[in-house]
Design a protein around this motif. Structure first.
Motif, PDB file in Angstrom:
ATOM      1  N   HIS A 149       0.726  -1.359   0.051  1.00  8.41           N
ATOM      2  CA  HIS A 149      -0.147   0.052  -0.093  1.00  8.41           C
ATOM      3  C   HIS A 149       0.965   1.360   0.040  1.00  8.41           C
ATOM      4  O   HIS A 149       2.006   1.282   0.836  1.00  8.41           O
ATOM      5  CB  HIS A 149      -0.862  -0.073   1.312  1.00  8.41           C
ATOM      6  CG  HIS A 149      -1.777  -0.882   1.150  1.00  8.41           C
ATOM      7  ND1 HIS A 149      -2.813  -1.272   0.460  1.00  8.41           N
ATOM      8  CD2 HIS A 149      -1.814  -2.280   2.081  1.00  8.41           C
ATOM      9  CE1 HIS A 149      -3.710  -2.498   0.787  1.00  8.41           C
ATOM     10  NE2 HIS A 149      -2.935  -2.949   1.826  1.00  8.41           N
ATOM     11  N   SER A 150       0.452   2.093  -0.642  1.00 11.43           N
ATOM     12  CA  SER A 150       1.213   3.542  -0.637  1.00 11.43           C
ATOM     13  C   SER A 150       0.913   4.450   0.715  1.00 11.43           C
ATOM     14  O   SER A 150      -0.312   4.158   1.202  1.00 11.43           O
ATOM     15  CB  SER A 150       0.931   4.406  -1.930  1.00 11.43           C
ATOM     16  OG  SER A 150      -0.419   4.831  -1.644  1.00 11.43           O
ATOM     17  N   PRO A 151       1.951   4.973   1.179  1.00 15.78           N
ATOM     18  CA  PRO A 151       1.585   5.887   2.419  1.00 15.78           C
ATOM     19  C   PRO A 151       0.502   6.641   2.224  1.00 15.78           C
ATOM     20  O   PRO A 151      -0.254   7.148   3.263  1.00 15.78           O
ATOM     21  CB  PRO A 151       3.008   6.299   2.533  1.00 15.78           C
ATOM     22  CG  PRO A 151       3.906   5.851   1.697  1.00 15.78           C
ATOM     23  CD  PRO A 151       3.060   5.251   0.449  1.00 15.78           C
ATOM     24  N   GLU A 152       0.305   7.403   1.084  1.00 13.98           N
ATOM     25  CA  GLU A 152      -0.814   8.243   0.896  1.00 13.98           C
ATOM     26  C   GLU A 152      -2.005   7.499   1.092  1.00 13.98           C
ATOM     27  O   GLU A 152      -3.169   7.995   1.434  1.00 13.98           O
ATOM     28  CB  GLU A 152      -0.868   8.674  -0.416  1.00 13.98           C
ATOM     29  CG  GLU A 152       0.382   9.642  -0.647  1.00 13.98           C
ATOM     30  CD  GLU A 152       1.553   8.965  -0.911  1.00 13.98           C
ATOM     31  OE1 GLU A 152       1.638   7.868  -1.501  1.00 13.98           O
ATOM     32  OE2 GLU A 152       2.878   9.439  -0.737  1.00 13.98           O
ATOM     33  N   SER A 153      -2.477   6.211   0.562  1.00 12.54           N
ATOM     34  CA  SER A 153      -3.800   5.375   0.572  1.00 12.54           C
ATOM     35  C   SER A 153      -3.991   5.116   1.767  1.00 12.54           C
ATOM     36  O   SER A 153      -5.040   4.534   2.299  1.00 12.54           O
ATOM     37  CB  SER A 153      -3.748   4.357  -0.589  1.00 12.54           C
ATOM     38  OG  SER A 153      -2.931   3.546  -0.231  1.00 12.54           O
ATOM     39  N   THR A 154      -3.045   4.954   2.895  1.00 13.17           N
ATOM     40  CA  THR A 154      -3.254   4.315   4.153  1.00 13.17           C
ATOM     41  C   THR A 154      -3.847   5.453   5.104  1.00 13.17           C
ATOM     42  O   THR A 154      -3.298   6.425   5.259  1.00 13.17           O
ATOM     43  CB  THR A 154      -1.809   3.639   4.662  1.00 13.17           C
ATOM     44  OG1 THR A 154      -1.308   2.733   4.005  1.00 13.17           O
ATOM     45  CG2 THR A 154      -2.100   2.822   5.972  1.00 13.17           C
ATOM     46  N   GLU A 155      -4.968   5.056   5.884  1.00 16.11           N
ATOM     47  CA  GLU A 155      -5.448   5.710   6.941  1.00 16.11           C
ATOM     48  C   GLU A 155      -4.851   5.409   8.145  1.00 16.11           C
ATOM     49  O   GLU A 155      -4.637   4.332   8.622  1.00 16.11           O
ATOM     50  CB  GLU A 155      -7.000   5.675   7.258  1.00 16.11           C
ATOM     51  CG  GLU A 155      -7.874   6.481   6.328  1.00 16.11           C
ATOM     52  CD  GLU A 155      -9.309   5.989   6.470  1.00 16.11           C
ATOM     53  OE1 GLU A 155      -9.527   6.280   7.747  1.00 16.11           O
ATOM     54  OE2 GLU A 155      -9.834   6.036   5.403  1.00 16.11           O
ATOM     55  N   TYR A 156      -4.378   6.331   8.916  1.00 13.88           N
ATOM     56  CA  TYR A 156      -3.839   6.241  10.135  1.00 13.88           C
ATOM     57  C   TYR A 156      -4.724   6.724  11.459  1.00 13.88           C
ATOM     58  O   TYR A 156      -5.276   7.754  11.093  1.00 13.88           O
ATOM     59  CB  TYR A 156      -2.412   7.031  10.320  1.00 13.88           C
ATOM     60  CG  TYR A 156      -1.424   6.407   9.219  1.00 13.88           C
ATOM     61  CD1 TYR A 156      -0.561   5.225   9.710  1.00 13.88           C
ATOM     62  CD2 TYR A 156      -1.122   7.118   8.128  1.00 13.88           C
ATOM     63  CE1 TYR A 156       0.272   4.717   8.598  1.00 13.88           C
ATOM     64  CE2 TYR A 156      -0.168   6.648   7.255  1.00 13.88           C
ATOM     65  CZ  TYR A 156       0.567   5.523   7.396  1.00 13.88           C
ATOM     66  OH  TYR A 156       1.423   4.944   6.526  1.00 13.88           O
TER      67      TYR A 156
END
Length: 136
Positions: A106-113
């Motif tokens: 997963h790209s860091p932009e598409s991951t919800e934290y």
């Protein structure tokens, strides 16, 4: 009719011989080979005093035994017993490459934290503990 029990024990495991049993058999092989070396020395001394025909040949054989037997005895005494089929199969399985499991990327932009903060958020909400009895 009563069935007679065998006179010897039956092997029910594929386990290797114990380290003590292996060491004992290596000791016996070493001592027996060194005894043959001592016998070569004694036979050589007797041959010199008797002076049989072909004396140089017999003395050469005795000398070769006295020189090469210690070398062979040490090599054999330090050698481990050969591996059984089960041990060789286990080694082959251990050398086989294991399939690597890869996780989806997963790209860091598409991951919800999820951010947990004890201070009030912009909307005025506070973090609520999972256990209602936990009142910090």
């Amino acid at each position: 009719m009563v069935k007679k029990q065998p006179d010897r024990a039956v092997l029910i495991t594929d386990a290797a011989r114990s380290q003590d049993a292996q060491f004992r058999s290596r000791q016996i092989r070493y001592v027996s080979m060194m005894s043959i070396r001592a016998a070569c020395l004694i036979v050589g001394a007797v041959l010199i005093s008797v002076r049989p025909p072909w004396l140089p040949l017999w003395l050469t054989l005795c000398a070769a035994g006295m020189v090469f037997l210690p070398w062979a005895a040490v090599l054999i005494a330090n050698d481990r017993p050969p591996k059984s089929k089960a041990e060789r199969a286990a080694d082959a399985l251990a050398r086989e490459p294991k399939p690597q499991v890869t996780l989806p990327q997963h790209s860091p932009e598409s991951t919800e934290y999820l951010t947990i903060d004890l201070e009030p958020t912009e909307t005025g909400e506070h973090w609520i503990p999972a256990d209602p009895r936990d009142k910090r």
